[in-house]
Enzyme design. Structure first.
Site, short mmCIF file in Angstrom:
data_model
loop_
_atom_site.label_atom_id
_atom_site.label_comp_id
_atom_site.label_asym_id
_atom_site.label_seq_id
_atom_site.Cartn_x
_atom_site.Cartn_y
_atom_site.Cartn_z
N GLY A 51 133.46 47.45 139.71
CA GLY A 51 133.72 48.05 141.03
C GLY A 51 132.61 47.65 141.99
O GLY A 51 131.47 47.43 141.57
N GLN A 56 127.40 47.51 149.31
CA GLN A 56 126.56 46.84 148.30
C GLN A 56 126.36 45.36 148.61
O GLN A 56 125.49 44.73 148.02
CB GLN A 56 127.16 47.01 146.90
CG GLN A 56 127.13 48.44 146.38
CD GLN A 56 127.72 48.54 144.99
OE1 GLN A 56 128.92 48.71 144.85
NE2 GLN A 56 126.90 48.42 143.97
N CYS A 116 125.51 50.59 137.61
CA CYS A 116 125.79 50.16 138.98
C CYS A 116 125.13 48.81 139.22
O CYS A 116 123.97 48.61 138.84
CB CYS A 116 125.22 51.19 139.96
SG CYS A 116 125.52 50.78 141.69
N LEU A 117 125.86 47.90 139.88
CA LEU A 117 125.30 46.57 140.14
C LEU A 117 124.08 46.64 141.06
O LEU A 117 123.26 45.72 141.06
CB LEU A 117 126.37 45.66 140.74
CG LEU A 117 127.55 45.34 139.79
CD1 LEU A 117 128.62 44.55 140.52
CD2 LEU A 117 127.06 44.57 138.56
N HIS A 158 132.65 57.00 141.70
CA HIS A 158 131.37 56.29 141.79
C HIS A 158 131.34 55.42 143.05
O HIS A 158 130.38 55.45 143.83
CB HIS A 158 131.17 55.44 140.52
CG HIS A 158 129.97 54.55 140.56
ND1 HIS A 158 128.93 54.67 139.67
CD2 HIS A 158 129.64 53.51 141.36
CE1 HIS A 158 128.02 53.76 139.93
NE2 HIS A 158 128.42 53.03 140.96
N GLU A 159 132.42 54.65 143.26
CA GLU A 159 132.45 53.73 144.40
C GLU A 159 132.52 54.49 145.73
O GLU A 159 131.89 54.09 146.71
CB GLU A 159 133.62 52.75 144.29
CG GLU A 159 133.60 51.85 143.07
CD GLU A 159 132.29 51.11 142.89
OE1 GLU A 159 131.63 50.77 143.89
OE2 GLU A 159 131.90 50.88 141.73
N HIS A 162 129.28 55.54 147.08
CA HIS A 162 128.56 54.49 147.83
C HIS A 162 128.86 54.57 149.32
O HIS A 162 128.00 54.28 150.15
CB HIS A 162 128.96 53.09 147.33
CG HIS A 162 128.26 52.65 146.08
ND1 HIS A 162 126.90 52.47 146.01
CD2 HIS A 162 128.74 52.32 144.85
CE1 HIS A 162 126.56 52.06 144.79
NE2 HIS A 162 127.65 51.97 144.06
NI NI Z 1 127.70 51.35 142.03
#
Ligand code: NI
Length: 191
Positions: A51, A56, A116-117, A158-159, A162
């Site tokens: 995701g 991001q 998370c990236l 989660h997304e 962000h």
């Molecule tokens: Ni994330």
């Protein structure tokens, strides 16, 4: 398509962007938004991750891409080792979300080991509603309403965090959060 740089928490300027509240997409989904979503998806696959929110890659608009492969509706256990950041996608099943909104959350909670990236190599347990209902615009700009459970519910919450400038480590204790950031910083210095 262009691979974009993924912002990470070890960089103060990146962190300031990740903390922004993303703005709604006005006037529908255009080719420009679709080009951004194409870039985001390729960037996410390359990472690899499951995701990615636009913020991001430094674009503070309410846009998310996701691909859970064939794990979309699979039952989850907390010990499942397929957290974001170490995903292997067997079968591509991309999802695109513009202006997503959660309209209902279950009282039942579920705990999952998230990653998370933007917080590379850190994984920790986060408790969230097990199921949610949401509405959003898809890649074509059509309105969709859905109920999400399992990995889909974990990932979309989660997304969507962000979009509010919230990282999964913000759900942890302050001690764990600080320790996560210093670990990422240390790894970045070593690289
Ligand atoms: Ni994330």
């Amino acid at each position: 398509m262009t691979l974009r740089r993924i912002l990470t928490v070890d960089n103060a300027a990146d962190l300031a962007v990740l903390k922004r509240i993303s703005t709604p997409v006005e006037g529908g989904v255009t080719d420009e938004h679709r080009a951004l979503m194409d870039d985001m998806l390729e960037t996410m696959y390359a990472a690899p991750g499951i995701g990615l929110a636009a913020v991001q890659v430094g674009v503070d608009q309410r846009i998310i891409v996701m691909d859970l492969g064939d794990r979309d509706v699979a039952p989850l256990s907390v010990n499942d080792d397929t957290a974001e950041g170490e995903a292997e996608i067997a079968q591509r099943n991309p999802r695109y979300f513009v202006n997503p909104e959660i309209t209902w959350k279950s009282e039942e909670l579920f705990t999952y080991e998230e990653g998370c990236l933007s917080v590379p190599e850190i994984f920790d347990a986060v408790e969230r509603p097990a199921r949610v209902k949401l509405r959003y615009l898809n890649y074509q700009g059509q309105p969709v309403e859905e109920e999400a459970s399992g990995m889909y519910a974990v990932c979309i919450q989660h997304e969507m965090d962000h979009l509010e400038g919230v990282l999964f480590i913000d759900h942890l204790s302050r001690l764990k959060r600080d320790r996560a950031i210093s670990k990422v910083k240390k790894a970045a210095r070593a690289a």
